[in-house]
Design an enzyme around this catalytic site. Structure first.
Site, PDB file in Angstrom:
ATOM      1  N   CYS A   1       6.691  -4.577  15.757  1.00 43.12           N
ATOM      2  CA  CYS A   1       6.300  -3.588  16.774  1.00 43.12           C
ATOM      3  C   CYS A   1       4.855  -3.903  17.186  1.00 43.12           C
ATOM      4  O   CYS A   1       3.989  -4.127  16.329  1.00 43.12           O
ATOM      5  CB  CYS A   1       6.417  -2.169  16.228  1.00 43.12           C
ATOM      6  SG  CYS A   1       8.122  -1.757  15.766  1.00 43.12           S
TER       7      CYS A   1
ATOM      8  N   CYS B   1       3.445   8.843   0.815  1.00 48.10           N
ATOM      9  CA  CYS B   1       3.998   7.915   1.812  1.00 48.10           C
ATOM     10  C   CYS B   1       4.252   6.587   1.114  1.00 48.10           C
ATOM     11  O   CYS B   1       3.321   5.962   0.606  1.00 48.10           O
ATOM     12  CB  CYS B   1       3.003   7.766   2.961  1.00 48.10           C
ATOM     13  SG  CYS B   1       3.494   6.508   4.159  1.00 48.10           S
TER      14      CYS B   1
ATOM     15  N   CYS C   1      -0.854   5.991   9.982  1.00 46.70           N
ATOM     16  CA  CYS C   1       0.359   5.298  10.435  1.00 46.70           C
ATOM     17  C   CYS C   1       0.036   3.960  11.068  1.00 46.70           C
ATOM     18  O   CYS C   1      -0.798   3.884  11.967  1.00 46.70           O
ATOM     19  CB  CYS C   1       1.064   6.112  11.518  1.00 46.70           C
ATOM     20  SG  CYS C   1       2.101   7.397  10.910  1.00 46.70           S
TER      21      CYS C   1
ATOM     22  N   GLU D   1       0.821  -1.208   0.000  1.00 47.67           N
ATOM     23  CA  GLU D   1       0.000   0.000   0.000  1.00 47.67           C
ATOM     24  C   GLU D   1       0.855   1.258   0.000  1.00 47.67           C
ATOM     25  O   GLU D   1       1.950   1.274   0.549  1.00 47.67           O
ATOM     26  CB  GLU D   1      -0.915  -0.011   1.243  1.00 47.67           C
ATOM     27  CG  GLU D   1      -1.803  -1.239   1.255  1.00 47.67           C
ATOM     28  CD  GLU D   1      -2.785  -1.297   2.418  1.00 47.67           C
ATOM     29  OE1 GLU D   1      -3.630  -2.189   2.397  1.00 47.67           O
ATOM     30  OE2 GLU D   1      -2.720  -0.453   3.324  1.00 47.67           O
TER      31      GLU D   1
ATOM     32  N   CYS E   1       1.639  -2.130  15.614  1.00 45.41           N
ATOM     33  CA  CYS E   1       1.633  -1.843  14.175  1.00 45.41           C
ATOM     34  C   CYS E   1       1.041  -3.020  13.401  1.00 45.41           C
ATOM     35  O   CYS E   1       1.466  -4.164  13.572  1.00 45.41           O
ATOM     36  CB  CYS E   1       3.064  -1.581  13.706  1.00 45.41           C
ATOM     37  SG  CYS E   1       3.211  -1.295  11.939  1.00 45.41           S
TER      38      CYS E   1
ATOM     39  N   CYS F   1       6.790  -6.655   7.202  1.00 39.12           N
ATOM     40  CA  CYS F   1       7.863  -6.100   8.021  1.00 39.12           C
ATOM     41  C   CYS F   1       8.252  -7.147   9.054  1.00 39.12           C
ATOM     42  O   CYS F   1       7.402  -7.864   9.579  1.00 39.12           O
ATOM     43  CB  CYS F   1       7.368  -4.830   8.724  1.00 39.12           C
ATOM     44  SG  CYS F   1       8.652  -3.990   9.665  1.00 39.12           S
TER      45      CYS F   1
HETATM   46  N1  SAH Z   1       9.438   0.855  10.090  1.00 40.98           N
HETATM   47  C1  SAH Z   1       9.508   2.289  10.121  1.00 40.98           C
HETATM   48  C2  SAH Z   1       8.294   2.950   9.431  1.00 40.98           C
HETATM   49  C3  SAH Z   1       7.037   2.666  10.167  1.00 40.98           C
HETATM   50  S1  SAH Z   1       5.587   3.629   9.906  1.00 40.98           S
HETATM   51  C4  SAH Z   1       9.637   2.768  11.548  1.00 40.98           C
HETATM   52  O1  SAH Z   1       9.525   1.956  12.456  1.00 40.98           O
HETATM   53  O2  SAH Z   1       9.884   3.945  11.756  1.00 40.98           O
HETATM   54  C5  SAH Z   1       5.891   5.202  10.541  1.00 40.98           C
HETATM   55  C6  SAH Z   1       5.559   5.444  12.014  1.00 40.98           C
HETATM   56  O3  SAH Z   1       4.254   5.001  12.392  1.00 40.98           O
HETATM   57  C7  SAH Z   1       6.528   4.734  12.941  1.00 40.98           C
HETATM   58  O4  SAH Z   1       6.967   5.627  13.919  1.00 40.98           O
HETATM   59  C8  SAH Z   1       5.648   3.666  13.539  1.00 40.98           C
HETATM   60  O5  SAH Z   1       6.126   3.211  14.775  1.00 40.98           O
HETATM   61  C9  SAH Z   1       4.335   4.385  13.655  1.00 40.98           C
HETATM   62  N2  SAH Z   1       3.189   3.502  13.870  1.00 40.98           N
HETATM   63  C10 SAH Z   1       3.109   2.174  13.651  1.00 40.98           C
HETATM   64  N3  SAH Z   1       1.888   1.721  14.013  1.00 40.98           N
HETATM   65  C11 SAH Z   1       1.192   2.770  14.467  1.00 40.98           C
HETATM   66  C12 SAH Z   1      -0.138   2.945  14.942  1.00 40.98           C
HETATM   67  N4  SAH Z   1      -0.967   1.931  15.030  1.00 40.98           N
HETATM   68  N5  SAH Z   1      -0.520   4.178  15.320  1.00 40.98           N
HETATM   69  C13 SAH Z   1       0.323   5.232  15.193  1.00 40.98           C
HETATM   70  N6  SAH Z   1       1.577   5.139  14.733  1.00 40.98           N
HETATM   71  C14 SAH Z   1       2.012   3.925  14.375  1.00 40.98           C
END
Ligand code: SAH
Length: 349
Positions: free
Chosen positions: A112, A101, A338, A87, A115, A108
């Protein structure tokens, strides 16, 4: 099926052609007037024929584009040549321009806890052309929707995947965007969970473009961070702090800071104690900014801190002279915010 990198393929097809021909081809890829190889009228007919036969003009197929009710966020579900889905999101930014974006991986491996992409595991890295083509898809989309603002001002690597786990493709795609669009270094942000060996690598890498970096910190308490970011470890925070200082020493200036992203999780990392730890961690480094990200629903067992808690957290940081902002959430209604990107669109609220 292994995806063949477009640039490599073109290079091998035209090994005997002068290098300006390859440049011409690459430049053409970013022109919305050119819809296929045959449209590159400056290229000899024979080369156009070979390209048409051998190289897809675009590496991705758009399956569907969702728009949100505010019409300020669009999410494209795209299919790569292996049939997997990924996406990419187009968001209107406060200046009235668009931010693209992009995803850097299908899935991934970082897992986390909050996420949605982390739940999928890693399927594969995207090639640099598959990353660049996400930008091209939105460029094409805007050129077909002339009623929308036309200008893409920013690119953020905040879609699916961990960019630093796909270092070379991410680096090459950023360089390609810098070379062929008007977007400058301070308008591209790569967001990373903080893979220290790769962060060390970029300090010494002449080919690394010094765009903006955002580090997903999410807690300045080692235990809390390990719980929500399982790739973290006991001495991660001091090591990151040391790296940040060296990075800023080398590349920092008033236009070049580091950003810490901090997802606000109710009763997990949002107490005044956590705010104080974050303030201490940030001020010890120097030129950093903190982005507080309200948690977007992903069905992972977390909930978002209340607006009052986020405000108080923000104030605590400000009281310690930390530059902080609360990120505006966009596109939640189409699961484009995000952390909400997943392979299929099944978790759409
Ligand atoms: N792998 C990268 C890009 C991730 S997406 C990273 O970890 O930075 C970008 C941001 O969104 C990251 O800071 C990630 O931690 C955050 N993110 C992930 N899931 C989320 C959620 N459910 N709500 C808000 N932010 C989130």
């Amino acid at each position: 099926m292994k995806h063949i990198n477009r640039k490599e393929k073109i290079k091998s097809l035209f090994a005997n052609e002068p290098s300006f021909r390859l440049k011409q081809i690459e430049t053409a890829l970013f022109s919305t007037d050119i819809k296929n190889w045959n449209d590159i009228s400056t290229l000899p007919e024979s080369m156009r024929q070979i390209l048409t036969k051998e190289v897809p003009f675009i590496s991705l197929k758009v399956e569907k584009i969702h728009d949100n009710k505010n019409k300020d966020t669009y999410k494209a579900i795209i299919e790569v040549d292996s049939g997997d889905k990924v996406e990419t999101v187009l968001m209107l930014n406060p200046r009235g321009y668009w931010t693209v974006c992009v995803s850097s991986q299908i899935g991934c491996a970082m897992k986390c806890g909050f996420c949605a992409t982390g739940k999928m595991g890693l399927i594969r890295n995207l090639e640099s052309d598959e990353i660049v083509d996400q930008y091209r898809i939105w460029q094409e989309f805007l050129s077909e929707n002339k009623d929308l603002p036309q200008f893409i001002s920013n690119v953020v690597y905040m879609g699916m995947g961990e960019p630093m786990a796909n270092y070379v493709n991410v680096r090459d795609s950023v360089n390609s965007i810098l070379e062929h669009t008007e977007i400058g270094k301070t308008h591209i942000t790569v967001s990373t969970v903080g893979i220290l060996p790769r962060l060390e690598q970029l300090l010494e890498d002449d080919k690394w473009p010094h765009i903006r970096l955002a580090i997903s910190l999410h807690s300045a308490d080692k235990q809390t961070r390990k719980e929500i970011v399982p790739t973290s470890y006991d001495d991660f925070l001091p090591k990151l702090s040391d790296w940040c200082k060296r990075y800023l020493q080398k590349f920092g200036n008033n236009r070049h800071h580091l950003t810490f992203e901090y997802v606000m999780l109710k009763d997990v990392n949002d107490t005044p104690h956590h705010a104080k730890l974050l303030a201490k961690f940030s001020t010890a480094i120097g030129n950093v900014r903190v982005n507080l990200i309200p948690y977007n629903f992903t069905d992972c067992g977390f909930s978002c801190s209340t607006p009052e808690t986020i405000k108080a957290f923000n104030e605590e940081l400000e009281n310690h002279d930390v530059t902080v902002m609360i990120r505006k959430t966009q596109g939640e209604d189409i699961a484009a915010a995000c952390g909400q990107l997943i392979k299929k669109n099944e978790s759409k609220k």
